[in-house]
Design a protein around this motif. Structure first.
Motif, PDB file in Angstrom:
ATOM      1  N   CYS A 226      88.500  33.567   7.957  1.00 43.98           N
ATOM      2  CA  CYS A 226      87.500  32.648   7.626  1.00 43.98           C
ATOM      3  C   CYS A 226      87.864  31.349   8.828  1.00 43.98           C
ATOM      4  CB  CYS A 226      87.251  32.144   6.289  1.00 43.98           C
ATOM      5  SG  CYS A 226      86.098  30.978   6.163  1.00 43.98           S
ATOM      6  N   GLN A 227      86.969  31.102   9.382  1.00 42.34           N
ATOM      7  CA  GLN A 227      86.979  29.955  10.459  1.00 42.34           C
ATOM      8  C   GLN A 227      86.479  28.727  10.040  1.00 42.34           C
ATOM      9  OE1 GLN A 227      88.580  30.930  13.303  1.00 42.34           O
ATOM     10  NE2 GLN A 227      88.894  32.824  12.293  1.00 42.34           N
ATOM     11  N   TYR A 228      86.259  28.480   8.789  1.00 39.61           N
ATOM     12  CA  TYR A 228      86.021  27.034   8.218  1.00 39.61           C
ATOM     13  C   TYR A 228      87.181  26.382   8.531  1.00 39.61           C
ATOM     14  CZ  TYR A 228      85.033  23.397   5.146  1.00 39.61           C
ATOM     15  OH  TYR A 228      84.496  22.330   4.698  1.00 39.61           O
ATOM     16  N   GLN A 229      86.800  25.253   9.113  1.00 42.35           N
ATOM     17  CA  GLN A 229      87.969  24.265   9.873  1.00 42.35           C
ATOM     18  C   GLN A 229      88.640  23.298   8.742  1.00 42.35           C
ATOM     19  OE1 GLN A 229      84.563  24.467  10.464  1.00 42.35           O
ATOM     20  NE2 GLN A 229      84.133  24.291  12.560  1.00 42.35           N
ATOM     21  N   PHE A 230      88.283  23.194   7.488  1.00 44.29           N
ATOM     22  CA  PHE A 230      88.793  22.446   6.791  1.00 44.29           C
ATOM     23  C   PHE A 230      89.305  22.959   5.358  1.00 44.29           C
ATOM     24  CE2 PHE A 230      85.935  20.066   9.434  1.00 44.29           C
ATOM     25  CZ  PHE A 230      86.856  19.177  10.054  1.00 44.29           C
ATOM     26  N   PRO A 231      90.477  23.918   5.404  1.00 40.79           N
ATOM     27  CA  PRO A 231      90.923  24.495   4.193  1.00 40.79           C
ATOM     28  C   PRO A 231      91.314  23.349   2.836  1.00 40.79           C
ATOM     29  CG  PRO A 231      92.027  25.427   5.882  1.00 40.79           C
ATOM     30  CD  PRO A 231      91.156  24.303   6.427  1.00 40.79           C
ATOM     31  N   ILE A 232      91.750  22.255   3.544  1.00 37.70           N
ATOM     32  CA  ILE A 232      92.039  21.259   2.414  1.00 37.70           C
ATOM     33  C   ILE A 232      90.642  20.707   1.742  1.00 37.70           C
ATOM     34  CG2 ILE A 232      91.751  19.271   4.080  1.00 37.70           C
ATOM     35  CD1 ILE A 232      94.066  19.303   1.197  1.00 37.70           C
ATOM     36  N   PHE A 233      89.413  20.834   2.232  1.00 38.76           N
ATOM     37  CA  PHE A 233      88.495  20.697   1.462  1.00 38.76           C
ATOM     38  C   PHE A 233      88.134  21.711   0.368  1.00 38.76           C
ATOM     39  CE2 PHE A 233      86.578  17.930   5.270  1.00 38.76           C
ATOM     40  CZ  PHE A 233      87.460  16.829   4.836  1.00 38.76           C
ATOM     41  N   ILE A 234      88.529  23.047   0.837  1.00 41.63           N
ATOM     42  CA  ILE A 234      88.231  24.252  -0.184  1.00 41.63           C
ATOM     43  C   ILE A 234      89.302  24.100  -1.315  1.00 41.63           C
ATOM     44  CG2 ILE A 234      88.708  26.596  -0.273  1.00 41.63           C
ATOM     45  CD1 ILE A 234      86.404  26.065   1.517  1.00 41.63           C
ATOM     46  N   HIS A 235      90.345  23.600  -1.037  1.00 39.21           N
ATOM     47  CA  HIS A 235      91.349  23.405  -2.194  1.00 39.21           C
ATOM     48  C   HIS A 235      90.984  22.259  -3.153  1.00 39.21           C
ATOM     49  CE1 HIS A 235      93.475  26.105   0.282  1.00 39.21           C
ATOM     50  NE2 HIS A 235      94.320  25.000   1.010  1.00 39.21           N
ATOM     51  N   LEU A 236      90.517  21.127  -2.438  1.00 39.91           N
ATOM     52  CA  LEU A 236      89.882  19.998  -3.361  1.00 39.91           C
ATOM     53  C   LEU A 236      88.618  20.473  -4.247  1.00 39.91           C
ATOM     54  CD1 LEU A 236      90.343  16.937  -0.831  1.00 39.91           C
ATOM     55  CD2 LEU A 236      91.724  17.396  -3.187  1.00 39.91           C
ATOM     56  N   ILE A 237      87.782  21.029  -3.702  1.00 38.41           N
ATOM     57  CA  ILE A 237      86.822  21.552  -4.267  1.00 38.41           C
ATOM     58  C   ILE A 237      87.035  22.202  -5.624  1.00 38.41           C
ATOM     59  CG2 ILE A 237      84.385  22.925  -4.135  1.00 38.41           C
ATOM     60  CD1 ILE A 237      84.383  21.577  -1.116  1.00 38.41           C
ATOM     61  N   TRP A 238      87.704  23.302  -5.274  1.00 35.40           N
ATOM     62  CA  TRP A 238      88.163  24.368  -6.281  1.00 35.40           C
ATOM     63  C   TRP A 238      88.946  23.484  -7.441  1.00 35.40           C
ATOM     64  CZ3 TRP A 238      92.104  26.092  -9.352  1.00 35.40           C
ATOM     65  CH2 TRP A 238      91.911  27.375  -9.904  1.00 35.40           C
ATOM     66  N   ILE A 239      89.937  22.575  -7.093  1.00 33.76           N
ATOM     67  CA  ILE A 239      90.647  21.683  -8.035  1.00 33.76           C
ATOM     68  C   ILE A 239      89.343  20.855  -8.894  1.00 33.76           C
ATOM     69  CG2 ILE A 239      92.265  19.702  -8.359  1.00 33.76           C
ATOM     70  CD1 ILE A 239      93.779  20.905  -6.076  1.00 33.76           C
ATOM     71  N   TYR A 240      88.654  20.120  -8.219  1.00 31.50           N
ATOM     72  CA  TYR A 240      87.540  19.340  -9.240  1.00 31.50           C
ATOM     73  C   TYR A 240      86.784  20.229  -9.820  1.00 31.50           C
ATOM     74  CZ  TYR A 240      88.475  15.153  -5.973  1.00 31.50           C
ATOM     75  OH  TYR A 240      89.133  14.249  -5.512  1.00 31.50           O
ATOM     76  N   GLY A 241      86.201  21.443  -9.385  1.00 29.54           N
ATOM     77  CA  GLY A 241      85.680  22.275 -10.096  1.00 29.54           C
ATOM     78  C   GLY A 241      86.281  22.552 -11.312  1.00 29.54           C
ATOM     79  N   THR A 242      87.633  23.089 -11.284  1.00 26.67           N
ATOM     80  CA  THR A 242      88.424  23.242 -12.522  1.00 26.67           C
ATOM     81  C   THR A 242      88.639  22.069 -13.620  1.00 26.67           C
ATOM     82  OG1 THR A 242      89.729  25.075 -11.130  1.00 26.67           O
ATOM     83  CG2 THR A 242      90.575  24.291 -13.301  1.00 26.67           C
ATOM     84  N   ILE A 243      88.919  20.972 -12.772  1.00 29.85           N
ATOM     85  CA  ILE A 243      88.975  19.704 -13.658  1.00 29.85           C
ATOM     86  C   ILE A 243      87.871  19.328 -14.621  1.00 29.85           C
ATOM     87  CG2 ILE A 243      89.426  17.399 -13.664  1.00 29.85           C
ATOM     88  CD1 ILE A 243      91.755  17.731 -11.563  1.00 29.85           C
ATOM     89  N   PHE A 244      86.589  19.409 -13.587  1.00 27.96           N
ATOM     90  CA  PHE A 244      85.229  19.175 -14.440  1.00 27.96           C
ATOM     91  C   PHE A 244      84.956  20.026 -15.319  1.00 27.96           C
ATOM     92  CE2 PHE A 244      85.162  15.714 -11.068  1.00 27.96           C
ATOM     93  CZ  PHE A 244      84.867  14.775 -11.730  1.00 27.96           C
ATOM     94  N   PHE A 245      85.184  21.235 -15.279  1.00 28.96           N
ATOM     95  CA  PHE A 245      84.936  22.306 -16.053  1.00 28.96           C
ATOM     96  C   PHE A 245      85.598  22.004 -17.601  1.00 28.96           C
ATOM     97  CE2 PHE A 245      85.149  26.160 -18.511  1.00 28.96           C
ATOM     98  CZ  PHE A 245      83.931  26.896 -18.292  1.00 28.96           C
ATOM     99  N   ILE A 246      86.978  21.763 -17.433  1.00 23.87           N
ATOM    100  CA  ILE A 246      87.584  21.246 -18.543  1.00 23.87           C
ATOM    101  C   ILE A 246      87.038  20.282 -19.313  1.00 23.87           C
ATOM    102  CG2 ILE A 246      90.017  20.729 -19.332  1.00 23.87           C
ATOM    103  CD1 ILE A 246      91.130  22.558 -17.229  1.00 23.87           C
ATOM    104  N   LEU A 247      86.927  19.102 -18.550  1.00 20.85           N
ATOM    105  CA  LEU A 247      86.503  17.930 -19.059  1.00 20.85           C
ATOM    106  C   LEU A 247      85.107  17.847 -19.655  1.00 20.85           C
ATOM    107  CD1 LEU A 247      87.453  15.376 -16.312  1.00 20.85           C
ATOM    108  CD2 LEU A 247      88.540  15.647 -18.617  1.00 20.85           C
ATOM    109  N   PHE A 248      84.130  18.562 -19.107  1.00 23.26           N
ATOM    110  CA  PHE A 248      82.843  18.803 -19.494  1.00 23.26           C
ATOM    111  C   PHE A 248      82.849  20.024 -20.806  1.00 23.26           C
ATOM    112  CE2 PHE A 248      81.396  16.303 -16.229  1.00 23.26           C
ATOM    113  CZ  PHE A 248      80.033  15.861 -16.577  1.00 23.26           C
ATOM    114  N   SER A 249      83.956  20.854 -20.697  1.00 25.63           N
ATOM    115  CA  SER A 249      83.883  21.580 -21.976  1.00 25.63           C
ATOM    116  C   SER A 249      84.302  20.819 -23.222  1.00 25.63           C
ATOM    117  CB  SER A 249      84.901  22.958 -21.771  1.00 25.63           C
ATOM    118  OG  SER A 249      84.555  23.613 -20.752  1.00 25.63           O
TER     119      SER A 249
END
Length: 290
Positions: free
Chosen positions: A225-248
């Motif tokens: 995958c040629q997306y230029q910013f893997p760090i953003f991928i990791h952060l989005i995944w982490i935020y998604g997981t954290i907020f799913f737990i908090l909102f649950s």
């Protein structure tokens, strides 16, 4: 010290020059200052200023404010769709287009507008403080409003567009529904009968985190995958997981335990002999996602 300054300057040279002249995008320190001032106001200065004052009556402002954000969120969704998500993106591995193509420039513009809208939404918490609803300034609310705009600023500064912008578009879709609800709730008792779907807002927010996490997780299973910013991928995944737990947890505390049922649902529960109670008000106070 000179080495740190030089390192920072070299790092910032990698930012997207197309967004450099947009408001708030010149320096991260301006944004950091705004967010620190926001936290200081809502946690310290604001409550002290309001301590010996009556809560402000902001009903009319709240109606206008919430419906303004409905319109702004709708426009942001439309622009994301027209800038790529319905006009060329694959919905899988979509890199950032750094060209001067009109669609690429349109994506830069809407990425900035999304970030700017997050600073407008800081008004949510200011309303709480001025109405002396300080109990609604929860950790989840404050974390969302103070930390995520900082992260989104860096995303727009370096990579406006591509697969990293998917979560911003979905978030704006959710905000259309959410601010529409809060606009109705601020409009007065005449609209209370239309607010039975309060619980479903949290369900939509939970679905948002699942959809965003599934989309971004594709990156980890692609051969390349040629997306230029893997760090953003990791952060989005982490935020998604954290907020799913908090909102649950918010769902469990609010609805499983029955603390935040809409007024019409509460009255029905009481009529049926339930022991579920709430304070009987539907206001602009809320815990919300991104």
């Amino acid at each position: 010290m000179e080495g740190i300054v030089t390192m920072y300057q070299d790092f910032m040279k990698k930012a997207d020059p197309r967004i450099a002249d947009y408001p708030l995008m010149q320096s991260p320190f301006l944004v950091l200052g705004i967010l620190l001032a926001y936290v200081y106001f809502v946690l310290s200065l604001g409550p002290r200023l309001m301590a010996n004052r009556k809560p402000l009556n902001l009903k009319k402002f709240m109606v206008l404010y919430n419906f303004f954000l409905v319109g702004l969120s709708l426009y942001i969704v439309y622009e994301f769709l027209m800038a790529g998500w319905l006009t060329g993106y694959t919905w899988r591995c979509d890199p950032v287009d750094f060209s001067q193509d009109p669609k690429a420039l349109r994506m830069v513009s809407v990425a900035w507008l999304f970030v700017f809208s997050k600073f407008i939404e800081l008004t949510d918490t200011v309303i709480f403080v001025l109405r002396k609803k300080n109990e609604q300034v929860t950790f989840l609310h404050l974390f969302h409003h103070s930390v995520l705009p900082w992260s989104w600023w860096w995303g727009a500064k370096f990579g406006p567009g591509g697969m990293g912008s998917f979560h911003a578009m979905i978030n704006s879709m959710v905000h259309v529904v959410m601010y529409f609800y809060y606009g109705l709730s601020a409009a007065g008792p005449a609209f209370q009968k239309y607010l039975w779907w309060k619980k479903h807002i949290t369900a939509i927010q939970l679905a948002q985190f699942v959809i965003v996490s599934v989309h971004i997780s594709q990156y980890y299973f692609m051969p390349s995958c040629q997306y230029q910013f893997p760090i953003f991928i990791h952060l989005i995944w982490i935020y998604g997981t954290i907020f799913f737990i908090l909102f649950s947890n918010f769902w469990y505390q609010s609805y499983t335990k029955g603390k935040r049922l809409p007024r019409v649902a509460q009255q029905a529960a009481q009529h049926n002999g339930s022991s579920i109670h709430e304070n009987g008000s539907v206001t602009n106070g809320k815990v919300k996602a991104n």
